[in-house]
Enzyme design. Structure first.
Site, mmCIF file in Angstrom:
data_model
loop_
_atom_site.group_PDB
_atom_site.id
_atom_site.type_symbol
_atom_site.label_atom_id
_atom_site.label_comp_id
_atom_site.label_asym_id
_atom_site.label_seq_id
_atom_site.Cartn_x
_atom_site.Cartn_y
_atom_site.Cartn_z
ATOM 1 N N SER A 38 -39.255 -47.803 5.459
ATOM 2 C CA SER A 38 -39.274 -46.337 5.290
ATOM 3 C C SER A 38 -37.908 -45.762 4.986
ATOM 4 C CB SER A 38 -39.743 -45.659 6.583
ATOM 5 O OG SER A 38 -41.096 -45.822 6.765
ATOM 6 N N HIS A 69 -42.515 -44.869 0.345
ATOM 7 C CA HIS A 69 -42.626 -46.312 0.114
ATOM 8 C C HIS A 69 -42.863 -46.565 -1.365
ATOM 9 C CE1 HIS A 69 -42.737 -47.908 4.235
ATOM 10 N NE2 HIS A 69 -43.050 -46.668 4.500
ATOM 11 N N ALA A 122 -38.058 -48.195 10.098
ATOM 12 C CA ALA A 122 -37.671 -47.005 10.853
ATOM 13 C C ALA A 122 -38.410 -47.080 12.180
ATOM 14 C CB ALA A 122 -38.084 -45.750 10.095
ATOM 15 N N HIS A 255 -43.147 -37.092 10.158
ATOM 16 C CA HIS A 255 -42.794 -38.048 9.107
ATOM 17 C C HIS A 255 -41.609 -37.517 8.294
ATOM 18 C CE1 HIS A 255 -43.257 -41.273 6.259
ATOM 19 N NE2 HIS A 255 -43.551 -40.466 5.257
HETATM 20 N N1 HPA Z 1 -43.093 -44.151 16.631
HETATM 21 C C1 HPA Z 1 -43.699 -45.081 15.863
HETATM 22 N N2 HPA Z 1 -43.263 -45.412 14.668
HETATM 23 C C2 HPA Z 1 -42.195 -44.778 14.176
HETATM 24 C C3 HPA Z 1 -41.526 -43.805 14.905
HETATM 25 C C4 HPA Z 1 -42.000 -43.471 16.209
HETATM 26 O O1 HPA Z 1 -41.457 -42.615 16.917
HETATM 27 N N3 HPA Z 1 -40.482 -43.371 14.149
HETATM 28 C C5 HPA Z 1 -40.541 -44.084 12.988
HETATM 29 N N4 HPA Z 1 -41.571 -44.935 13.007
#
Ligand code: HPA
Length: 281
Positions: A38, A69, A122, A255
């Site tokens: 990401s 993506h 991420a 997001h």
């Molecule tokens: N939780 C799950 N997946 C993730 C998060 C999160 O806080 N941040 C980025 N991907």
């Protein structure tokens, strides 16, 4: 369990198809594969690109459906070292099986003598010491997806039926990364990555439990299936999480925030990988 949710003769044939497609189009020189997660696609800008293949052209794989993506496989060089880069990945929350999500990775590893897979993602920070924008070397993972890409028939030519998982993330590669991190001035945290299914972010109660009971340092929605596949096929993995948001503070997670904060790490992620990649093989 549906047919598509396990390794079957049909799935093995699909991997062989995809591997043949890739072998006809790409060179076999890269010993390193980077999966850019990401928002970390910016790293791809530092790659001297030689060839690209869109995910949608790879037989049986399909394009990523998530914003941020890209869905492009690149063959090129970083700091004069040949690499493959998967810019974008497929996630289980798209409604696909762990086998389907790792089809391209399996095919690449079946087709080419790649030795090291660098897997980035991420992740939400669970460790109270972490800050947004931190990079974390993954020391180990917890599979909170409760499924596994190796379920079904075992193709012996890929790897063993019961693979060891005591060092999924190579200690030696982590040591090299730490050394290079110090040299180029990129601070690296280290911790346990917990992979969940998503797509919902975690509830407050889950955050509490994941930290208290499981001792996880970061949580995301990827990486676990890919690491299991790479390990099955005898490849070494270096996992790097970028902390895109903190679950330790009472804030809302979006997001957009995750994607925006990727901008904070693109530069240091690129700096680290550019310096590190020539040392990995
Ligand atoms: N939780 C799950 N997946 C993730 C998060 C999160 O806080 N941040 C980025 N991907």
């Amino acid at each position: 369990m549906r047919q598509a949710d396990r390794v079957s003769d049909e799935y093995i044939a699909r991997i062989e198809d995809a591997a043949k497609f890739l072998a006809e189009r790409l060179d076999s020189t890269p010993k390193i594969l980077v999966i850019a997660g990401s928002g970390l696609g910016g790293f791809v800008r530092s790659v001297t690109v030689e060839k690209t293949i869109s995910y949608s052209d790879v037989p049986h794989f399909g394009a990523s459906t998530v914003a941020g993506h890209a869905g492009v496989l690149v063959q090129g060089a970083v700091n004069n070292t040949p690499v493959f880069v998967m810019n974008g990945r497929r996630h289980l929350y798209e409604g696909i099986s762990p086998q389907q999500s790792t089809l391209l990775l399996r095919a690449l590893l079946a087709a080419f003598p790649v030795q090291v897979v660098i897997i980035s993602n991420a992740a939400g920070g669970l460790n109270p010491k972490f800050q947004v924008g931190d990079l974390m070397l993954i020391s180990d993972h917890i599979n909170w997806m409760f499924t596994n890409p190796l379920i079904g028939k075992n193709a012996q030519e890929w790897g063993p039926r019961f693979p060891d998982a005591s060092e999924l993330y190579s200690q030696e590669l982590r040591q090299k990364a730490k050394r290079v991190g110090l040299e180029v001035g990129v601070l690296l945290r280290e911790g346990v990555y917990l992979g969940g299914l998503g797509p919902s972010y975690e509830t407050r109660a889950e955050v509490h439990m994941l930290r208290a009971i499981h001792g996880a340092d970061a949580v995301g929605m990827s990486t676990v299936p890919e690491t299991l596949v790479a390990n099955h096929m005898g490849r070494r993995v270096l996992g790097i999480s970028f902390i895109s948001n903190l679950l330790t503070v009472p804030a809302v997670t979006t997001h957009e925030e995750v994607m925006e904060n990727a901008g904070l790490v693109e530069e240091k992620f690129t700096k680290l990988l550019t310096a590190l990649i020539p040392h990995l093989t």
